[in-house]
Design a protein around this motif. Structure first.
Motif, mmCIF file in Angstrom:
data_model
loop_
_atom_site.group_PDB
_atom_site.id
_atom_site.type_symbol
_atom_site.label_atom_id
_atom_site.label_comp_id
_atom_site.label_asym_id
_atom_site.label_seq_id
_atom_site.Cartn_x
_atom_site.Cartn_y
_atom_site.Cartn_z
ATOM 1 N N LEU A 97 3.872 6.175 -2.482
ATOM 2 C CA LEU A 97 5.228 6.696 -2.692
ATOM 3 C C LEU A 97 5.548 6.857 -4.171
ATOM 4 N N ASN A 98 5.149 5.909 -4.987
ATOM 5 C CA ASN A 98 5.410 6.020 -6.423
ATOM 6 C C ASN A 98 4.649 7.191 -7.025
ATOM 7 N N ALA A 99 3.415 7.426 -6.549
ATOM 8 C CA ALA A 99 2.643 8.567 -7.045
ATOM 9 C C ALA A 99 3.297 9.887 -6.644
ATOM 10 N N LEU A 100 3.817 9.966 -5.408
ATOM 11 C CA LEU A 100 4.511 11.182 -4.975
ATOM 12 C C LEU A 100 5.811 11.368 -5.754
ATOM 13 N N HIS A 101 6.517 10.278 -5.976
ATOM 14 C CA HIS A 101 7.774 10.358 -6.729
ATOM 15 C C HIS A 101 7.538 10.874 -8.145
ATOM 16 N N SER A 102 6.417 10.482 -8.731
ATOM 17 C CA SER A 102 6.109 10.936 -10.089
ATOM 18 C C SER A 102 5.851 12.439 -10.148
ATOM 19 N N LEU A 103 5.503 13.050 -8.998
ATOM 20 C CA LEU A 103 5.324 14.504 -8.960
ATOM 21 C C LEU A 103 6.648 15.240 -8.937
ATOM 22 N N TYR A 121 14.245 -4.021 1.581
ATOM 23 C CA TYR A 121 13.214 -3.380 0.785
ATOM 24 C C TYR A 121 13.646 -2.028 0.224
ATOM 25 N N LEU A 122 14.793 -1.539 0.647
ATOM 26 C CA LEU A 122 15.192 -0.184 0.267
ATOM 27 C C LEU A 122 15.258 -0.005 -1.243
ATOM 28 N N HIS A 123 15.708 -1.058 -1.958
ATOM 29 C CA HIS A 123 15.833 -0.934 -3.403
ATOM 30 C C HIS A 123 14.480 -0.818 -4.103
ATOM 31 N N ARG A 124 13.391 -1.174 -3.406
ATOM 32 C CA ARG A 124 12.051 -1.090 -4.005
ATOM 33 C C ARG A 124 11.422 0.279 -3.798
ATOM 34 N N LEU A 125 11.954 1.050 -2.849
ATOM 35 C CA LEU A 125 11.348 2.334 -2.515
ATOM 36 C C LEU A 125 11.926 3.444 -3.373
ATOM 37 N N PRO A 126 11.080 4.325 -3.911
ATOM 38 C CA PRO A 126 11.570 5.406 -4.782
ATOM 39 C C PRO A 126 12.120 6.588 -3.983
ATOM 40 N N VAL A 127 13.073 6.325 -3.088
ATOM 41 C CA VAL A 127 13.606 7.375 -2.219
ATOM 42 C C VAL A 127 14.876 7.964 -2.822
ATOM 43 N N GLY A 128 15.163 9.205 -2.418
ATOM 44 C CA GLY A 128 16.378 9.857 -2.867
ATOM 45 C C GLY A 128 17.324 10.161 -1.733
ATOM 46 N N VAL A 129 16.820 10.143 -0.488
ATOM 47 C CA VAL A 129 17.622 10.506 0.675
ATOM 48 C C VAL A 129 17.359 9.496 1.789
ATOM 49 N N VAL A 130 18.446 9.133 2.495
ATOM 50 C CA VAL A 130 18.327 8.256 3.664
ATOM 51 C C VAL A 130 18.871 9.014 4.868
ATOM 52 N N LYS A 131 18.089 9.050 5.960
ATOM 53 C CA LYS A 131 18.511 9.722 7.185
ATOM 54 C C LYS A 131 18.867 8.661 8.220
ATOM 55 N N THR A 185 0.833 -1.206 0.000
ATOM 56 C CA THR A 185 0.000 0.000 0.000
ATOM 57 C C THR A 185 0.864 1.250 0.000
ATOM 58 N N ALA A 186 1.948 1.230 0.795
ATOM 59 C CA ALA A 186 2.838 2.387 0.855
ATOM 60 C C ALA A 186 3.472 2.666 -0.501
#
Length: 785
Positions: free
Chosen positions: A665-671, A689-699, A660-661
């Motif tokens: 996340l993919n919809a937000l990334h597309s913005l 799972y990190l490689h599946r998430l469309p993230v650009g920054v890790v804290k 669900t997340a």
């Protein structure tokens, strides 16, 4: 017949088509087809009844032709193939009636009065035609009616028995005793008998409730026509009345108009579909009918002179059957009422899904224990059980699987308790076990631990094996506490167990009650805090490690309550998340943060790096369908570059429901916004799972930063090195949170960390106190690469 409904539904399927019905090749007919058929039929009946003799035969032929055509077209156009069988039988009956009519028209000797053996020729086709009609009506009734104890059956039987008595007395007995051969007399007597049977079947269709649509009324009219026509026909053949054949032909033709009209009307679907049946109070009309069918045979039997022994025996038998039918009707109606009342009482005290006691019965039972346990020196224990993350089961597999799980949980709980204990379901995924026992045995404590182990075993559901956990709160009383108070205390302890990390047991103590009271006060104050202007946004700098320049800010919500003063975020944020207020508060935080960023960007000099603002997104917001639309609308309204907006999500929130997340996340990334994983490393599965998430920054969480640079033997430094290496290899930037010392900054610089956030550079503060970061000056502490 008008009756007052009682709230006891026996069958819940309505008039609409069943979901599993095969509607292939079903095209439907408009109301004009029925109106045209009835109008044409009325004209032809008028010609047959009152027209010239030369026009009567063509009118009769046209009625039969139109009827046969309608019986073909209607069911084929309005019903799926598996619903057409009763109408096929009516069609067969129509063929046989047509053949018999042709024979009677072609061979006049078959219609003489009194009848001769020639009458047996057309009757050889009429008798099976009636049998097909009876089969058709039986098939409709079997598909349409509901429960076995539906009173319509016995009421229809009463009507049939009364009709049979009168028919025997005035029609069949005189016909059998009349002139003609025995075979002819028996055949003539058959028609009124089968008419009575058809009346019983149609009466059940009418009395069984459901949709009394035009098609059903047309069948009633047709059955009445047949009954009257056959009655007159039999009386004429028995020479009891003098009547032209023409009258019988008109009534028979009216039947041939009414049944095909029913076949053409769209409501004919309701004749072969289960109907919603409601047991009703006995209305005045229905009561009058039952009284009539009891009184009339009795009066007739008393006033009619005695006949032959066989005649008298049949009349006595039919009278006895009427009385017995009424008695059965009374007994079954009473039994049905008792069962309904018993079912209603159980529904009021038991959960409909699991059949466990509900909250009301639990409260009554615990209250009844109070005096006994006090006298016997025992204690009452309540185990409040809540399934952890049950919402994920419903969201992922649907409520059907969720219901399966709840029933399995109910079974396991019941299997673990004693017969004198109570297992109740009091809410969605909330169960309570109540027991009374000597306090020194500590049965509740051992049972709670045993239930944790039992509920952790995989559940075999329709989707496969599902593993869950539970949080259990335990509250005890020696008989003085009110039942609802004890349930509330156990509920409070359960929340303590959830706060301890779930899959745990917590025992209630009075300090928890104070905590709950404080929490309720805080929750009430939090509602409306935004409207009262008590919420504010503080910003903490995020600094580039290499240059020492500002890169952006993290926006943090603060609450300064007029009643409670400054409230820490770790106190009010969880309340906002649990109550759902975080969705509205999060949108406010997002809009305020963007507004402030635009104000700061306007203050920057040309050539300065583009600042960003990082805003936390709660799990509730992540699951809320409006988040993507809110962000898209905000970017369009303000014109902010999407890359200047960072949205922080916790890895634990993502891992609760990764699928669900990912959609959000993919919809937000597309913005074009930048997604950040916050508190990285504190979860249990984010690395995979990190490689599946469309993230650009890790804290990196502050827990790993606090001890680096202190000792070479510190175990957190290898973890931070691994995270930096892995995230850089995946193309992500890294922010280290909680940096407070020069040593920590130096070590992170040496390891290639990108950005730093923490008290070393500054705490979160009001925007007006951060303007020195907006126009950067040369930093003495900046590093040269």
């Amino acid at each position: 017949m008008s009756e007052r409904p009682v709230h006891h539904t026996l069958f819940t399927t309505g008039v609409s088509l069943p979901m599993n019905m095969d509607m292939t090749n079903v095209r439907g007919l408009g109301p004009s087809a029925v109106r045209l058929h009835l109008a044409l039929g009325a004209v032809l009946l008028a010609i047959l009844a009152f027209g010239p003799v030369w026009a009567q035969t063509p009118a009769f032929v046209l009625i039969m032709v139109c009827g046969v055509v309608a019986l073909h077209v209607g069911p084929d156009r309005l019903l799926p193939a598996d619903q057409r069988k009763p109408w096929r039988h009516i069609r067969y009956a129509a063929y046989l009636f047509v053949i018999a009519s042709v024979i009677r028209a072609a061979v006049p000797s078959t219609m003489t009065t009194p009848p001769t053996t020639m009458a047996l020729i057309p009757n050889a086709f009429v008798v099976p035609a009636y049998l097909f009609l009876g089969s058709a009506f039986s098939g409709m009734l079997r598909r349409r009616r509901a429960a076995d104890d539906d009173p319509a059956r016995i009421d229809a039987l009463l009507v049939g028995l009364a009709g049979a008595f009168l028919t025997w007395t005035f029609v069949i007995a005189p016909a059998v005793d009349g002139s003609g051969t025995t075979v002819i007399r028996v055949v003539d007597a058959f028609f009124p008998i089968i008419d009575v049977v058809l009346l019983v079947l149609v009466a059940q269709l009418m009395l069984a409730g459901g949709a009394r649509q035009p098609a059903l009324w047309l069948l009633v009219v047709a059955s009445a026509d047949m009954f009257v026509a056959d009655l007159l026909f039999t009386l004429r053949d028995a020479e009891m009345i003098s009547m032209p054949q023409h009258v019988v032909d008109v009534l028979f033709a009216a039947m041939f108009v009414a049944i095909p009209a029913a076949a053409l009307h769209p409501s004919m679907r309701t004749l072969t579909q289960p109907q919603k049946i409601v047991i009703r109070d006995l209305g005045r009309v229905r009561l009058a009918v039952i009284a009539t069918v009891m009184v009339v045979p009795t009066v007739v039997a008393t006033l009619m002179p005695l006949g032959s022994v066989a005649n008298n025996l049949v009349r006595a038998l039919l009278c006895a059957l009427v009385v017995l039918a009424v008695l059965v009707r009374v007994v079954r109606s009473n039994n049905s009422r008792v069962r309904a009342e018993r079912a209603n009482r159980r529904r009021a005290t038991h959960d409909a899904l699991t059949d466990l006691p509900n909250r009301e019965l639990l409260s009554d039972t615990v209250a009844s224990w109070a005096d006994r346990v006090a006298d016997e020196g025992q204690e009452i224990s309540l185990l409040f059980i809540d399934l952890d993350r049950f919402k994920m089961i419903n969201d992922h597999w649907g409520h059907g699987v969720g219901d399966e799980l709840l029933c399995e949980v109910a079974g396991r709980l019941s299997a673990q308790v004693r017969t004198q204990d109570i297992v109740a379901r009091i809410g969605g995924d909330e169960f309570v076990v109540a027991l009374a026992s000597p306090s020194h045995l500590r049965l509740a404590d051992s049972l709670a631990e045993r239930l944790l182990v039992e509920l952790a075993r995989p559940f075999k559901l329709s989707v496969g094996e599902v593993v869950i956990s539970a949080s259990i709160g335990v509250a005890k009383s020696h008989g003085g506490a009110h039942a609802l108070e004890l349930i509330r205390d156990a509920d409070t302890a359960m929340y303590k167990a959830k706060g301890s990390g779930r899959n745990a047991v917590a025992l209630f103590d009075t300090s928890l009650r104070e905590q709950v009271r404080d929490r309720v006060k805080l929750e009430q104050s939090l509602r409306g805090a935004g409207e009262r202007g008590e919420l504010a946004v503080h910003f903490q700098p995020i600094v580039d490690v290499r240059s020492g320049d500002i890169d952006g800010f993290e926006a943090l919500m603060r609450w300064n309550s007029a009643e409670h003063g400054f409230v820490r975020p770790d106190e009010f944020i969880p309340i906002a998340e649990e109550t759902g207020m975080i969705v509205e508060m999060g949108e406010w935080l997002l809009r305020e943060s963007v507004r402030q960023l635009l104000e700061w960007q306007a203050m920057r000099r040309p050539g300065d790096c583009q600042l960003h603002v990082s805003v936390n997104v709660a799990v509730r917001q992540l699951r809320d369908g409006s988040l993507v639309n809110i962000v898209d609308e905000l970017l369009r309204e303000t014109g902010l570059a999407p890359s200047s907006l960072w949205l922080e999500i916790t890895e634990s929130g993502v891992m609760e429901d990764i699928e669900t997340a990912l959609l959000t996340l993919n919809a937000l990334h597309s913005l074009g916004v930048v997604l950040c994983i916050d508190d990285f490393g504190t979860g249990y599965s984010s690395l995979s799972y990190l490689h599946r998430l469309p993230v650009g920054v890790v804290k990196i969480d502050r827990a790993f930063i606090s001890r680096i640079g202190v000792s070479q033997d510190d175990g957190d430094e290898p973890i931070v090195r691994a995270v930096l290496a892995m995230t850089h290899a995946m193309g992500h930037r890294v922010v280290a949170e909680g940096v407070e010392t020069q040593a920590q900054r130096d070590w992170l610089y040496g390891q290639g960390c990108d950005l730093i956030q923490g008290w070393f550079y500054g705490k979160a503060d009001r925007p007006e106190n951060l303007t020195h970061w907006i126009r950067p000056q040369p930093q003495e502490a900046a590093y040269l690469s």
